[in-house]
Scaffold this active site. Structure first.
Site, PDB file in Angstrom:
ATOM      1  NE  ARG A   1     -10.286   9.607 -15.349  1.00 56.08           N
ATOM      2  CZ  ARG A   1      -9.252   8.772 -15.273  1.00 56.08           C
ATOM      3  NH1 ARG A   1      -9.043   8.098 -14.158  1.00 56.08           N
ATOM      4  NH2 ARG A   1      -8.426   8.596 -16.285  1.00 56.08           N
TER       5      ARG A   1
ATOM      6  NE  ARG B   1      -9.300  15.285 -21.992  1.00 52.58           N
ATOM      7  CZ  ARG B   1      -9.430  15.151 -20.684  1.00 52.58           C
ATOM      8  NH1 ARG B   1     -10.187  15.981 -20.006  1.00 52.58           N
ATOM      9  NH2 ARG B   1      -8.807  14.194 -20.042  1.00 52.58           N
TER      10      ARG B   1
ATOM     11  CG  ASP C   1      -1.874   1.146   1.277  1.00 54.67           C
ATOM     12  OD1 ASP C   1      -1.726   2.074   0.448  1.00 54.67           O
ATOM     13  OD2 ASP C   1      -2.775   1.135   2.139  1.00 54.67           O
TER      14      ASP C   1
ATOM     15  CE1 TYR D   1      -4.495  12.301 -11.493  1.00 50.80           C
ATOM     16  CE2 TYR D   1      -4.600  13.703 -13.437  1.00 50.80           C
ATOM     17  CZ  TYR D   1      -4.202  12.527 -12.824  1.00 50.80           C
ATOM     18  OH  TYR D   1      -3.503  11.587 -13.542  1.00 50.80           O
TER      19      TYR D   1
ATOM     20  N   PRO E   1      -8.541   0.790 -16.520  1.00 50.59           N
ATOM     21  CG  PRO E   1      -8.152  -1.163 -15.309  1.00 50.59           C
ATOM     22  CD  PRO E   1      -7.458  -0.143 -16.170  1.00 50.59           C
TER      23      PRO E   1
HETATM   24  P1  NAD Z   1      -5.710   2.579 -12.711  1.00 48.82           P
HETATM   25  O1  NAD Z   1      -6.172   3.789 -11.936  1.00 48.82           O
HETATM   26  O2  NAD Z   1      -6.665   1.968 -13.644  1.00 48.82           O
HETATM   27  O3  NAD Z   1      -5.153   1.487 -11.713  1.00 48.82           O
HETATM   28  C1  NAD Z   1      -4.488   1.943 -10.582  1.00 48.82           C
HETATM   29  C2  NAD Z   1      -3.930   0.792  -9.760  1.00 48.82           C
HETATM   30  O4  NAD Z   1      -3.480   1.393  -8.565  1.00 48.82           O
HETATM   31  C3  NAD Z   1      -4.952  -0.282  -9.381  1.00 48.82           C
HETATM   32  O5  NAD Z   1      -4.416  -1.567  -9.664  1.00 48.82           O
HETATM   33  C4  NAD Z   1      -5.131  -0.067  -7.883  1.00 48.82           C
HETATM   34  O6  NAD Z   1      -5.393  -1.261  -7.169  1.00 48.82           O
HETATM   35  C5  NAD Z   1      -3.784   0.518  -7.504  1.00 48.82           C
HETATM   36  N1  NAD Z   1      -3.790   1.281  -6.255  1.00 48.82           N
HETATM   37  C6  NAD Z   1      -4.778   2.063  -5.780  1.00 48.82           C
HETATM   38  N2  NAD Z   1      -4.441   2.547  -4.573  1.00 48.82           N
HETATM   39  C7  NAD Z   1      -3.196   2.068  -4.283  1.00 48.82           C
HETATM   40  C8  NAD Z   1      -2.325   2.192  -3.174  1.00 48.82           C
HETATM   41  N3  NAD Z   1      -2.664   2.905  -2.103  1.00 48.82           N
HETATM   42  N4  NAD Z   1      -1.123   1.563  -3.228  1.00 48.82           N
HETATM   43  C9  NAD Z   1      -0.790   0.808  -4.289  1.00 48.82           C
HETATM   44  N5  NAD Z   1      -1.582   0.625  -5.364  1.00 48.82           N
HETATM   45  C10 NAD Z   1      -2.782   1.252  -5.358  1.00 48.82           C
HETATM   46  O7  NAD Z   1      -4.362   2.960 -13.479  1.00 48.82           O
HETATM   47  P2  NAD Z   1      -4.044   4.122 -14.493  1.00 48.82           P
HETATM   48  O8  NAD Z   1      -5.258   4.879 -14.928  1.00 48.82           O
HETATM   49  O9  NAD Z   1      -3.151   3.510 -15.498  1.00 48.82           O
HETATM   50  O10 NAD Z   1      -3.227   5.174 -13.595  1.00 48.82           O
HETATM   51  C11 NAD Z   1      -1.922   4.896 -13.131  1.00 48.82           C
HETATM   52  C12 NAD Z   1      -1.201   6.213 -12.900  1.00 48.82           C
HETATM   53  O11 NAD Z   1      -1.152   6.954 -14.121  1.00 48.82           O
HETATM   54  C13 NAD Z   1      -1.862   7.121 -11.874  1.00 48.82           C
HETATM   55  O12 NAD Z   1      -0.868   7.796 -11.129  1.00 48.82           O
HETATM   56  C14 NAD Z   1      -2.626   8.111 -12.745  1.00 48.82           C
HETATM   57  O13 NAD Z   1      -2.855   9.337 -12.102  1.00 48.82           O
HETATM   58  C15 NAD Z   1      -1.659   8.256 -13.909  1.00 48.82           C
HETATM   59  N6  NAD Z   1      -2.274   8.742 -15.127  1.00 48.82           N
HETATM   60  C16 NAD Z   1      -3.327   8.064 -15.696  1.00 48.82           C
HETATM   61  C17 NAD Z   1      -3.891   8.568 -16.855  1.00 48.82           C
HETATM   62  C18 NAD Z   1      -5.069   7.884 -17.504  1.00 48.82           C
HETATM   63  O14 NAD Z   1      -5.730   8.517 -18.360  1.00 48.82           O
HETATM   64  N7  NAD Z   1      -5.347   6.626 -17.189  1.00 48.82           N
HETATM   65  C19 NAD Z   1      -3.394   9.751 -17.441  1.00 48.82           C
HETATM   66  C20 NAD Z   1      -2.314  10.397 -16.839  1.00 48.82           C
HETATM   67  C21 NAD Z   1      -1.754   9.882 -15.684  1.00 48.82           C
END
Ligand code: NAD
Length: 253
Positions: A191, A212, A61, A150, A186
């Site tokens: 969202r 966008r 975590d 964010y 996911p």
């Molecule tokens: P996601 O949000 O779909 O998955 C996130 C993972 O994080 C899950 O497996 C979840 O179990 C895990 N998680 C949640 N809380 C946690 C904790 N306390 N400790 C450890 N693991 C934890 O993944 P995503 O959308 O690919 O996002 C990953 C990163 O990329 C994030 O930092 C997000 O802000 C960033 N990001 C995502 C996007 C997007 O459009 N998806 C764009 C820019 C940046």
């Protein structure tokens, strides 16, 4: 094999970009230490790993210092740290609460303080390594709508990345961050589903996300993983302290 002989620790590697990056690192020969809070996701990730890959996977975590300490110790002599954990708050500044500020900064930013303070001393003692932090185009780069909290957290990640890079460059540490636009994951699905309730359905909400994007599409997690791979590998040996934008041209318009 661009990561042969290297060992990588990844947070939030159960889903989305973290999962795609864990698979990419393993395909390129790294020993991967995959962590997440979702044990089921880690179990299925292990099954998806390429044959012969050296993989450890366990619950960590990123919001819990004790959990991070134990995890970093178990990870052993890492060369690469990928700080991927983060979550997206939706709303304007007027739609945020103090609890949400505390949660978002704790998960998106302070989690990196936890992993860095636990892992960096070992990396320095071994002569260096590469840290890759997850930021976003929605940060100090783009004032994205409904991303007030964010964007503040992800701008903080850019500042932290630059500071770590500066302080530890002479010790062989490189520290970069990735700033993606919108990426299939996911959490994006969640969202879109949630926002669909406000704008007349899932399809309308997805169309708004795509609208966008100058390229007319959303990124795949594999596209972001390829940038993480480059920054983790020695191919980027002369690169540190930068925010690497991968957003299909979003922040360029
Ligand atoms: P996601 O949000 O779909 O998955 C996130 C993972 O994080 C899950 O497996 C979840 O179990 C895990 N998680 C949640 N809380 C946690 C904790 N306390 N400790 C450890 N693991 C934890 O993944 P995503 O959308 O690919 O996002 C990953 C990163 O990329 C994030 O930092 C997000 O802000 C960033 N990001 C995502 C996007 C997007 O459009 N998806 C764009 C820019 C940046």
């Amino acid at each position: 094999m661009r990561l042969a002989g290297k060992r990588a620790l990844l947070t939030a590697s159960g889903a989305g970009i973290g999962r795609a990056t864990a698979l990419a690192f393993a395909r390129e020969g790294a020993a991967v230490v995959c962590t997440d809070i979702d044990a089921g996701a880690l179990a299925s990730l292990k099954e998806e790993m390429p044959a012969g890959a050296e993989v450890d996977a366990f619950v960590l975590d990123a919001r819990d210092l004790a959990s991070v300490k134990v995890g970093v110790e178990r990870a052993g002599d890492i060369d690469i740290l990928f700080n991927c954990a983060g979550w997206v708050h939706h709303g304007t500044i007027l739609e945020t609460t103090e609890e949400e500020w505390d949660f978002s900064f704790d998960l998106n930013v302070k989690s990196m303080w936890r992993t860095l303070t636990c892992a960096l001393p070992g990396m320095i003692a071994r002569g260096g390594g590469s840290v890759v932090n997850m930021s976003s185009a929605a940060s100090s780069l783009v004032g994205a709508p409904n991303r007030a909290l964010y964007g503040a957290t992800k701008a903080a990640v850019i500042g932290l990345t630059k500071a770590v890079a500066t302080d530890h460059v002479a010790q062989g540490i490189r520290c970069n961050c990735i700033c993606p636009g919108t990426v299939e994951s996911p959490s994006l699905e969640n969202r879109i589903t949630a926002q669909g309730e406000a704008v007349g359905g899932y399809d309308a909400a997805r169309a708004a996300f795509v609208a966008r994007q100058p390229m007319g599409r959303i990124a795949t997690a594999d596209e972001i993983a390829n940038l993480a791979l480059y920054l983790a590998s020695d191919e980027s040996a002369f690169t540190t302290g930068h925010a690497h934008v991968i957003d299909g041209g979003w922040s360029n318009v």
